[in-house]
Design a protein around this motif. Structure first.
Motif, short mmCIF file in Angstrom:
data_model
loop_
_atom_site.label_atom_id
_atom_site.label_comp_id
_atom_site.label_asym_id
_atom_site.label_seq_id
_atom_site.Cartn_x
_atom_site.Cartn_y
_atom_site.Cartn_z
N PRO A 47 8.20 67.25 -19.22
CA PRO A 47 9.11 66.14 -18.94
C PRO A 47 9.71 65.51 -20.19
CG PRO A 47 7.21 66.01 -17.50
CD PRO A 47 6.90 67.09 -18.51
N ASP A 48 8.97 65.54 -21.31
CA ASP A 48 9.49 64.94 -22.54
C ASP A 48 10.63 65.75 -23.14
OD1 ASP A 48 7.74 62.82 -22.40
OD2 ASP A 48 6.21 63.80 -23.62
N SER A 49 10.85 66.96 -22.65
CA SER A 49 11.96 67.77 -23.17
C SER A 49 13.26 67.50 -22.42
CB SER A 49 11.61 69.25 -23.10
OG SER A 49 11.57 69.71 -21.77
N PHE A 50 13.24 66.48 -21.55
CA PHE A 50 14.44 66.08 -20.82
C PHE A 50 14.69 64.59 -21.06
CE2 PHE A 50 13.31 69.94 -18.71
CZ PHE A 50 14.51 70.49 -18.26
N ALA A 51 15.91 64.26 -21.42
CA ALA A 51 16.31 62.87 -21.66
C ALA A 51 16.94 62.29 -20.40
CB ALA A 51 17.29 62.79 -22.82
N HIS A 52 16.71 61.02 -20.19
CA HIS A 52 17.33 60.29 -19.07
C HIS A 52 18.71 59.81 -19.51
CE1 HIS A 52 18.07 57.24 -16.02
NE2 HIS A 52 18.17 56.33 -16.96
N GLU A 53 19.69 59.96 -18.61
CA GLU A 53 21.04 59.48 -18.91
C GLU A 53 21.67 58.89 -17.66
OE1 GLU A 53 25.31 61.41 -20.25
OE2 GLU A 53 23.49 62.13 -21.26
N ALA A 54 22.29 57.71 -17.81
CA ALA A 54 23.04 57.07 -16.73
C ALA A 54 24.52 57.07 -17.11
CB ALA A 54 22.54 55.65 -16.51
N ARG A 55 25.37 57.56 -16.21
CA ARG A 55 26.80 57.66 -16.47
C ARG A 55 27.58 56.92 -15.39
NH1 ARG A 55 27.11 64.30 -17.09
NH2 ARG A 55 25.65 64.51 -18.84
N TRP A 56 28.66 56.25 -15.78
CA TRP A 56 29.57 55.63 -14.82
C TRP A 56 30.74 56.57 -14.58
CZ3 TRP A 56 30.45 52.92 -10.85
CH2 TRP A 56 31.71 52.40 -10.55
N ASN A 57 30.88 57.02 -13.33
CA ASN A 57 31.98 57.89 -12.92
C ASN A 57 32.98 57.01 -12.19
OD1 ASN A 57 33.68 59.67 -11.53
ND2 ASN A 57 32.09 61.23 -11.33
N ALA A 58 34.02 56.57 -12.92
CA ALA A 58 34.96 55.62 -12.35
C ALA A 58 35.77 56.24 -11.21
CB ALA A 58 35.90 55.10 -13.44
N ALA A 59 36.10 57.51 -11.34
CA ALA A 59 36.92 58.16 -10.32
C ALA A 59 36.22 58.19 -8.97
CB ALA A 59 37.28 59.58 -10.76
N GLU A 60 34.90 58.33 -8.99
CA GLU A 60 34.12 58.38 -7.75
C GLU A 60 33.45 57.04 -7.45
OE1 GLU A 60 34.03 60.86 -5.68
OE2 GLU A 60 35.13 62.30 -6.92
N ALA A 61 33.66 56.04 -8.30
CA ALA A 61 33.05 54.71 -8.14
C ALA A 61 31.54 54.83 -7.97
CB ALA A 61 33.67 53.95 -6.98
N ARG A 62 30.89 55.53 -8.91
CA ARG A 62 29.45 55.72 -8.79
C ARG A 62 28.78 55.82 -10.15
NH1 ARG A 62 29.80 62.00 -6.61
NH2 ARG A 62 29.72 63.01 -8.67
#
Length: 311
Positions: free
Chosen positions: A225-240
């Protein structure tokens, strides 16, 4: 390691998603006992505004909500978790006769139901273990009762539009469907949204990576699990908001006896959280056979509780 069998739905679903391009995993698999506990921690984080904002709306606008709940009604909650927000309604809606929490985590649901029975001895509690996206059978004891759905926490945003409409339509077709109380996160500043899904303490990252720990426990996987980073992205086109697990290096992982290759930077897309406007909420409700009788929001217009009635 526990290898996949025909009965291991999680392993099959995980393999299917990781065989897609781009790679995906269904968000519902977050919620084993560990994942459910981590999510409860997320709801208490300073960056995660949805829970406290929604609770504030439920408390402050309780008389308006009560006007849409008939006497003797059963409150049926999709994805109940710890039922924290539900207690606001159980405390304030004296006309309720029954509560039906639906959750995929049997252990977590059983513990929550036991606590509710102690705290609300006059209320009939009917827990239902299952995936609320399937056609669930409600307890026969509720057949003659008016039914009010409850789907808080903006979880509706985890579903694509077709799935969200299908869920709301399922509730619309309950015998004596009387209403639906729907929590929905609203479109707002992208920085506020990203912070809510990538907190400074790293709890959301731990929640996201718990999916990999679960795969190791239940799907014969050997993720680091430590070989994967968490990322949060804002997708404006899909509003999500999108949550991803990003491979830190090229690597090969085994899942249920099969090898899955990851390139450096390749992601597993684990969750979408759609954000709504009044217009998109109205459109979705109408497509499922409901109308928006009232839309309750906080002073900042961060969050909405939509009160739906049969169209």
């Amino acid at each position: 390691m526990k290898h996949a069998t025909p009965e291991n739905e999680f392993a099959r679903a995980l393999l299917k998603g990781l065989s897609d391009s781009p790679k995906t995993a269904e968000a519902k698999w977050f919620y084993d006992a560990a994942g459910s506990a981590l999510f409860e921690r997320i709801t208490e984080l300073p960056e995660y505004y949805p829970t406290r904002t929604e609770i504030g709306i439920l408390r402050d606008r309780l008389p308006e909500i009560a006007a849409h709940v008939p006497a003797g009604a059963a409150l049926i909650e999709f994805g109940s978790g710890a039922s924290v927000k539900t207690r606001v309604l159980l405390d304030g809606l004296d006309q309720l006769a029954a509560y039906v929490p639906i959750d995929i985590s049997a252990q977590f649901l059983a513990e929550t139901a036991d606590g509710l029975r102690r705290d609300y001895p006059a209320l009939t509690i009917h827990p239902v273990t299952g995936d609320f996206m399937t056609q669930l059978t409600l307890p026969p004891a509720l057949d003659a009762r008016p039914k009010v759905g409850f789907f808080p926490g903006s979880t509706i945003g985890n579903l694509d539009r077709d799935a969200a409409v299908a869920l709301l339509a399922q509730a619309r077709h309950w015998p004596d469907a009387a209403g639906f109380i729907l929590g929905a996160d609203l479109v707002k500043d992208a920085d506020v949204l990203r912070a809510a899904y990538d907190d400074a303490q790293g709890v959301t990252a731990e929640f996201n990576r718990n999916l990999l720990h679960r795969a190791n426990r239940e799907a014969g996987a050997d993720f680091d699990p430590d070989s994967f980073a968490h990322e949060a992205r804002w997708n404006a086109a899909e509003a999500r908001i999108e949550m991803h697990l990003v491979s830190r290096a090229a690597q090969r992982v085994q899942v249920a006896g099969q090898h899955i290759d990851f390139a450096e930077g390749e992601t597993i897309h684990t969750e979408n959280s759609r954000k709504y406007t009044a217009e998109s909420l109205t459109d979705m409700a109408q497509a499922a056979g409901w109308r928006v009788a009232d839309l309750l929001t906080d002073p900042q217009d961060y969050f909405a509780v939509a009160l739906l009635k049969p169209a």
